[in-house]
Design an enzyme around this catalytic site. Structure first.
Site, mmCIF file in Angstrom:
data_model
loop_
_atom_site.group_PDB
_atom_site.id
_atom_site.type_symbol
_atom_site.label_atom_id
_atom_site.label_comp_id
_atom_site.label_asym_id
_atom_site.label_seq_id
_atom_site.Cartn_x
_atom_site.Cartn_y
_atom_site.Cartn_z
ATOM 1 N N ASN A 227 0.827 -1.203 0.000
ATOM 2 C CA ASN A 227 0.000 0.000 0.000
ATOM 3 C C ASN A 227 0.863 1.256 0.000
ATOM 4 O O ASN A 227 0.549 2.234 -0.680
ATOM 5 C CB ASN A 227 -0.944 0.000 1.204
ATOM 6 C CG ASN A 227 -2.228 -0.756 0.894
ATOM 7 O OD1 ASN A 227 -2.421 -1.216 -0.228
ATOM 8 N ND2 ASN A 227 -3.092 -0.889 1.870
ATOM 9 N N LEU A 269 -0.442 5.542 -11.891
ATOM 10 C CA LEU A 269 0.282 6.764 -12.228
ATOM 11 C C LEU A 269 -0.700 7.824 -12.724
ATOM 12 O O LEU A 269 -0.341 8.658 -13.542
ATOM 13 C CB LEU A 269 1.340 6.486 -13.301
ATOM 14 C CG LEU A 269 2.615 5.772 -12.852
ATOM 15 C CD1 LEU A 269 3.573 5.590 -14.028
ATOM 16 C CD2 LEU A 269 3.324 6.522 -11.723
ATOM 17 N N CYS A 279 -7.745 3.041 3.210
ATOM 18 C CA CYS A 279 -6.498 2.277 3.315
ATOM 19 C C CYS A 279 -5.242 3.118 3.184
ATOM 20 O O CYS A 279 -4.436 3.175 4.114
ATOM 21 C CB CYS A 279 -6.475 1.176 2.257
ATOM 22 S SG CYS A 279 -7.639 -0.122 2.635
HETATM 23 C C1 UDX Z 1 -6.290 0.290 -1.934
HETATM 24 C C2 UDX Z 1 -5.371 -0.752 -2.594
HETATM 25 O O1 UDX Z 1 -5.384 -0.571 -4.012
HETATM 26 C C3 UDX Z 1 -5.793 -2.165 -2.232
HETATM 27 O O2 UDX Z 1 -4.895 -3.103 -2.759
HETATM 28 C C4 UDX Z 1 -5.844 -2.278 -0.700
HETATM 29 O O3 UDX Z 1 -6.305 -3.550 -0.316
HETATM 30 C C5 UDX Z 1 -6.735 -1.211 -0.107
HETATM 31 O O4 UDX Z 1 -6.301 0.085 -0.540
HETATM 32 P P1 UDX Z 1 -8.714 1.273 -2.417
HETATM 33 O O5 UDX Z 1 -8.500 2.144 -1.213
HETATM 34 O O6 UDX Z 1 -10.014 0.578 -2.556
HETATM 35 O O7 UDX Z 1 -7.579 0.133 -2.491
HETATM 36 O O8 UDX Z 1 -8.557 2.199 -3.702
HETATM 37 P P2 UDX Z 1 -7.534 2.400 -4.895
HETATM 38 O O9 UDX Z 1 -8.193 2.004 -6.154
HETATM 39 O O10 UDX Z 1 -6.228 1.810 -4.625
HETATM 40 O O11 UDX Z 1 -7.417 3.997 -4.890
HETATM 41 C C6 UDX Z 1 -6.959 4.687 -3.722
HETATM 42 C C7 UDX Z 1 -6.942 6.174 -3.935
HETATM 43 O O12 UDX Z 1 -5.901 6.528 -4.842
HETATM 44 C C8 UDX Z 1 -8.211 6.773 -4.531
HETATM 45 O O13 UDX Z 1 -8.488 7.982 -3.877
HETATM 46 C C9 UDX Z 1 -7.865 6.998 -5.988
HETATM 47 O O14 UDX Z 1 -8.600 8.049 -6.564
HETATM 48 C C10 UDX Z 1 -6.393 7.345 -5.891
HETATM 49 N N1 UDX Z 1 -5.618 7.033 -7.105
HETATM 50 C C11 UDX Z 1 -5.468 5.738 -7.514
HETATM 51 C C12 UDX Z 1 -4.997 8.067 -7.805
HETATM 52 O O15 UDX Z 1 -5.116 9.244 -7.426
HETATM 53 N N2 UDX Z 1 -4.245 7.750 -8.895
HETATM 54 C C13 UDX Z 1 -4.081 6.469 -9.338
HETATM 55 O O16 UDX Z 1 -3.364 6.277 -10.338
HETATM 56 C C14 UDX Z 1 -4.708 5.443 -8.625
#
Ligand code: UDX
Length: 468
Positions: A227, A269, A279
């Protein structure tokens, strides 16, 4: 196999439903009676694709709900602990729920059990859980503690669980490893995927997934490090986006250029207004605290968090610079959830931005496909909710895109322009092409790319696409 899952939050509920779909008998344990009643009555407490289908399929048969942890432990070979580990003031994970569950589990251990941590916990938790169970007088030969971190993302949790990139089991004994291998055998041996009623396979799935067996400490670290690494990727590209803005480069082109290096990879990215959710913010902080406690000063993680907070402020500055003053301005907002595909608003950068704008005197009309009820609970007044993106845009001085919902990337731009008082879009998720938006008559501001204007002129000088 008979399995108990303790805690019916995101991870527990999804894991319970998916274990049942793999053919196991699952008892989902929670001490919140209203939650149990709702689940028994067929309600689905979270917005998660395929979860309603799985709950309907297994409720009352392979999936039952109980508040009797001791009895569930007595009946089960494996007990998965998926209770909350909220952050304390200092950023460490609060393990008091894990501890009280461990204490209660010990009362039900009459024959061999494996107690499995599924919540994200700091390294050494499995050791503590073991100590707590031993202190309660349990025979050390009658149980093992293992760590089986969960990598599911909200919104695609069921698919992530059933089609994982890998399954990590941290076991310090062969006996516990054998039980966990058996639980996951329908996935690792691929029998689940041959079933006609299996949940549909996503594009990128690796079938069957590999199983990685480690020590319990390594498994605990794998979860935190994964994470933290993903959060670092996001903060890294957000920092690069800021440099792009300063020098007039285009972050999308940069992402394409670096993401095609297979050592780096394109995923995670996407620049924007920063990461949120239940998380990343919590886990980066907790990992930072774990490292500090173990004697390593992991300052890189401070910077990951700092860039993430800064990203929201940069966006607010962008709104101010596009609109000059904010008091009394009508702003349409698309997106409240912390990301697309979920109704979760925990640590949502969108909510942070909405609250800051309200504080500065703007009038907000917001639309989100799933997160409006939760937002209404959190912000009961000062915010109007719309029934569609177009209603949110109606009469607004500008439209802000704050969550990467798929439907926000496919809006009818003509209609949007007609609804807006001024054709100004400030996109915190880079859902549109800058030049294309200018050609459609919008002043378009995004992240890590130069702002674009129709005829090269900012649209504050335009009304409904025509020169005012
Ligand atoms: C995350 C992890 O991906 C997962 O493996 C873990 O078990 C729990 O935490 P989640 O919190 O559901 O999952 O969301 P995720 O899709 O990872 O996105 C997290 C945050 O990052 C969101 O606010 C999203 O908008 C942001 N994000 C994600 C970005 O800003 N850019 C990206 O390229 C990807």
């Amino acid at each position: 196999m008979r399995i108990a899952v303790v805690g019916s939050g995101y991870v527990g509920l999804v894991a319970g439903a998916c274990f049942a779909d793999l053919g196991h008998d699952v008892i989902l344990v929670d001490n919140d009676h209203s939650k149990l009643t709702a689940l028994r009555n067929g309600q689905v407490p979270i917005h998660e694709k395929f979860l309603p289908e799985l709950l309907t399929r297994h409720r009352g048969n392979r999936l039952t709900f109980s508040d009797d942890l001791k009895e569930a432990v007595r009946l089960s070979a494996a007990i998965f602990v998926a209770v909350g580990t909220p952050p304390t003031e200092s950023g460490e994970a609060d393990l008091s729920y894990v501890e009280s569950v461990a204490r209660e589990i010990s009362g039900g251990v009459e024959e061999y059990k494996v107690v499995v941590e599924k919540s994200t916990v700091p390294v050494y938790t499995s050791e503590w859980v073991r100590k707590i169970i031993l202190r309660s007088g349990t025979d050390p030969d009658l149980f093992d503690v293992a760590s089986n971190p969960e990598f599911l993302r909200e919104g695609t949790a069921v698919t992530d669980f059933l089609f994982p990139d890998r399954i990590v089991i941290g076991c310090d004994s062969e006996r516990s490893a054998a039980i966990l291998r058996e639980i996951y055998a329908p996935l690792t041996e691929g029998t689940y995927y041959r079933r006609s009623d299996a949940i549909p396979r996503p594009d990128r799935a690796m079938i069957p997934p590999p199983i990685i067996v480690t020590s319990s400490k390594s498994a605990e670290l794998i979860k935190h490090a994964s994470n933290a690494f993903l959060a670092m990727k996001i903060s890294f590209i957000n920092a690069v986006a800021s440099v792009c803005e300063s020098v007039g480069a285009n972050v999308n082109q940069v992402v394409h250029g670096i993401g095609t290096d297979s050592r780096i990879g394109r995923r995670f990215l996407n620049p924007g207004i920063g990461y949120g959710g239940s998380c990343f913010p919590k886990d980066v902080m907790a990992f930072r605290a774990v490292a500090r406690e173990s004697g390593y000063d992991f300052r890189l993680l401070d910077e990951v968090m700092h860039i993430n907070e800064d990203q929201r402020q940069r966006f607010l500055r962008k709104v101010r610079s596009a609109l000059w003053t904010l008091r009394g301005k009508n702003l349409g907002v698309l997106g409240l959830a912390f990301k697309g595909g979920t109704d979760d608003i925990r640590e949502s950068p969108a909510i942070f931005i909405v609250q800051a704008l309200i504080q500065e005197g703007s009038k907000i009309t917001a639309y989100d496909p799933a997160a409006m009820p939760r937002t209404q609970e959190l912000i009961p007044s000062g915010l109007t909710f719309a029934n569609s993106p177009y209603e949110a845009a109606h009469g607004a001085d500008a439209l802000l895109i704050l969550t990467e919902w798929e439907e926000f990337a496919n809006l009818d731009l003509n209609r949007l322009r007609q609804e807006l008082k001024y054709p100004i879009i400030i996109d915190g998720r880079n859902l549109y092409d800058s030049e294309g938006m200018a050609a459609e008559g919008f002043s378009y501001y995004s992240v890590g790319r130069a702002a674009s204007y129709p005829d090269g002129v900012p649209a504050a000088l335009f009304k409904n696409g025509k020169k005012a």
